[in-house]
Design an enzyme around this catalytic site. Structure first.
Site, PDB file in Angstrom:
ATOM      1  N   LYS A  90      -3.968  -3.515  -9.511  1.00  0.00           N
ATOM      2  CA  LYS A  90      -4.511  -2.832  -8.220  1.00  0.00           C
ATOM      3  C   LYS A  90      -5.828  -3.956  -7.485  1.00  0.00           C
ATOM      4  CE  LYS A  90      -3.977   2.188  -8.506  1.00  0.00           C
ATOM      5  NZ  LYS A  90      -3.439   2.163 -10.105  1.00  0.00           N
ATOM      6  N   GLU A 112      -9.636   6.142  -1.257  1.00  0.00           N
ATOM      7  CA  GLU A 112      -9.749   7.576  -1.897  1.00  0.00           C
ATOM      8  C   GLU A 112      -9.198   7.237  -3.277  1.00  0.00           C
ATOM      9  OE1 GLU A 112      -5.912   6.933  -2.190  1.00  0.00           O
ATOM     10  OE2 GLU A 112      -6.668   6.992  -0.126  1.00  0.00           O
ATOM     11  N   SER A 378       1.794  -3.144 -15.920  1.00  0.00           N
ATOM     12  CA  SER A 378       0.952  -3.019 -15.118  1.00  0.00           C
ATOM     13  C   SER A 378      -0.822  -2.806 -15.387  1.00  0.00           C
ATOM     14  CB  SER A 378       1.452  -1.775 -14.076  1.00  0.00           C
ATOM     15  OG  SER A 378       1.243  -0.601 -14.871  1.00  0.00           O
TER      16      SER A 378
HETATM   17  C1  PLP Z   1      -2.390   2.975 -10.307  1.00  0.00           C
HETATM   18  C2  PLP Z   1      -1.560   2.543 -11.379  1.00  0.00           C
HETATM   19  C3  PLP Z   1      -0.220   2.659 -11.287  1.00  0.00           C
HETATM   20  C4  PLP Z   1       0.735   3.484 -10.273  1.00  0.00           C
HETATM   21  O1  PLP Z   1       0.452   2.871  -9.128  1.00  0.00           O
HETATM   22  P1  PLP Z   1       1.649   1.947  -8.276  1.00  0.00           P
HETATM   23  O2  PLP Z   1       1.077   1.907  -6.850  1.00  0.00           O
HETATM   24  O3  PLP Z   1       2.888   2.961  -8.403  1.00  0.00           O
HETATM   25  O4  PLP Z   1       1.695   0.661  -8.867  1.00  0.00           O
HETATM   26  C5  PLP Z   1       0.527   1.831 -12.373  1.00  0.00           C
HETATM   27  N1  PLP Z   1      -0.052   1.412 -13.536  1.00  0.00           N
HETATM   28  C6  PLP Z   1      -1.328   1.259 -13.608  1.00  0.00           C
HETATM   29  C7  PLP Z   1      -2.056   0.668 -14.622  1.00  0.00           C
HETATM   30  C8  PLP Z   1      -2.094   1.701 -12.469  1.00  0.00           C
HETATM   31  O5  PLP Z   1      -3.619   1.642 -12.563  1.00  0.00           O
END
Ligand code: PLP
Length: 392
Positions: A90, A112, A378
């Site tokens: 993010k 938000e 992610s």
């Molecule tokens: C917020 C988040 C997601 C989901 O958000 P996307 O916009 O679909 O990427 C996925 N993995 C992690 C670690 C997150 O913090």
């Protein structure tokens, strides 16, 4: 078909656009008219690339997961977004948009957040760049996500509770939009995923596209070719998946796999699997697939992972689904937990629960021995320790 970027009105096929109240037109138009020029400028790129490298810690490794590969009899590489500063992908977007806001002459940022991950990334970028930061968060979420609320406050952000409706994410979005209407000349709204009115989905996808840009040269270094056979990622709104797919989406030899949160199961009434359950609708300013009743009321989603607990999906992904360019899997809570445990045991990496949904596809799809499969990890699992301890 060009899957990568929307047309000039912000459409990916039939999905996208900008559906906002008239009072927001000036804000949205200002962004539409300026975002491409600003982010293409060498001044912006120099500053952004320097921060990605020296502050975020990029390039993140592309790690060949030997033990996992052995178990599934295929070649698995993990794109380690969990090693970024603040622990997930993010920050790529939050920093990009905070810099863009500065170039637009805005000194006040609103955002938000549901689980608090996007709020923390935004508060981090604002602390770094000297911007005022206001984060709207549902009252219920503030109680559920105390550690992230504490982080945001320590980083200097003001956290304002949304007290209407179900007191969760969608109510926080309404509060943020109201703020943006009232403070349009001073304020930029940092949206945290590839959702929202045009140009946000394209803007966020471009900032996250660094993920696939790096995968290409890293694979070239490791195996002598840029393109894997598969790329996989989890999808909440879809930003880490958009970044992972971006430079492969128009290359036919690369197959795309998206993992949505099935919750207790797609037929359980407690799910967040939008492509399985959603219908065409407008949510948060764009036309896409939405989990809604016949008369258009948004259905409360459920997922064990707060980051996938979203009743929609970005227009980029709705189009990939409709055109069958990407294959979508629905992964249930218990399957994600199992995959998180497996990665921890086999590779010594505790993944975020969201990322574990992408890993769980390995149980559902058979790959060939020499297939090269890149999975976007992610985020890291520190934030999920309470859930892991309760369930394992
Ligand atoms: C917020 C988040 C997601 C989901 O958000 P996307 O916009 O679909 O990427 C996925 N993995 C992690 C670690 C997150 O913090």
């Amino acid at each position: 078909m060009n899957y990568k970027n929307p047309d000039e009105n912000g459409y990916y096929g039939e999905f996208g656009g900008a559906f906002v109240p008239e009072m927001l037109y000036p804000n949205v138009e200002e962004l539409q008219n300026n975002y491409l020029n600003i982010i293409a400028s060498s001044e912006f790129q120099e500053e952004f690339q320097d921060l990605l490298k020296n502050y975020v810690g990029r390039a993140t490794p592309l790690y060949f997961a030997k033990n996992l590969s052995e178990k599934y009899q295929t070649q698995i590489y993990l794109k380690r977004e969990d090693l970024n500063h603040t622990g997930a992908h993010k920050i790529n977007n939050a920093l990009g948009q905070a810099l863009l806001a500065k170039k637009l002459g805005k000194h006040r940022i609103i955002a938000e957040t549901g689980a608090g991950q996007h709020g923390v990334a935004t508060a981090t970028a604002c602390a770094l760049l000297g911007l005022e930061c206001i984060v709207y968060m549902g009252e219920v979420d503030i109680a559920r996500q105390a550690p992230n609320v504490a982080r945001m406050k320590m980083l200097g952000a003001t956290v304002i509770p949304a007290t209407s409706g179900s007191k969760t994410l969608k109510d926080a979005v309404n509060e943020a939009l109201r703020d943006w209407i009232n403070n349009s000349t001073t304020t930029h709204y940092i949206i945290g995923s590839v959702v929202g009115p045009h140009p946000f989905p394209d803007l966020v996808a471009r900032f996250q596209s660094v993920i696939s840009e790096e995968i290409k040269w890293q694979l070239k270094e490791k195996i002598g070719r840029e393109n894997p056979d598969y790329v996989m990622a989890c999808v909440g709104g879809g930003s880490n998946a958009a970044g992972t797919f971006y430079h492969f989406v128009n290359e036919e030899d690369v197959k795309l796999i998206a993992a949505e949160a099935g919750g207790f199961g797609v037929d359980s009434g407690k799910s967040a699997a939008t492509t399985f359950l959603g219908t065409l609708g407008v949510l948060h300013g764009s036309k896409s697939l939405v989990m809604q009743t016949e008369d258009g009321q948004v259905i409360e989603p459920h997922s064990i992972s707060a980051g996938l607990d979203y009743p929609g999906i970005g227009p980029f992904h709705a189009n990939l689904f409709k055109e069958k360019r990407a294959e979508f899997f629905s992964i249930n809570d218990d399957e994600a937990l199992k995959s998180a445990m497996e990665l921890t045991k086999l590779e010594g990496i505790i993944p975020a629960l969201e990322s574990a949904h992408a890993l769980a596809v390995l149980e559902k799809k058979k790959f060939k021995k020499d297939d090269v499969v890149v999975i976007c990890l992610s985020g890291r699992g520190d934030k999920d320790m309470e859930t892991y301890l309760k369930n394992l």
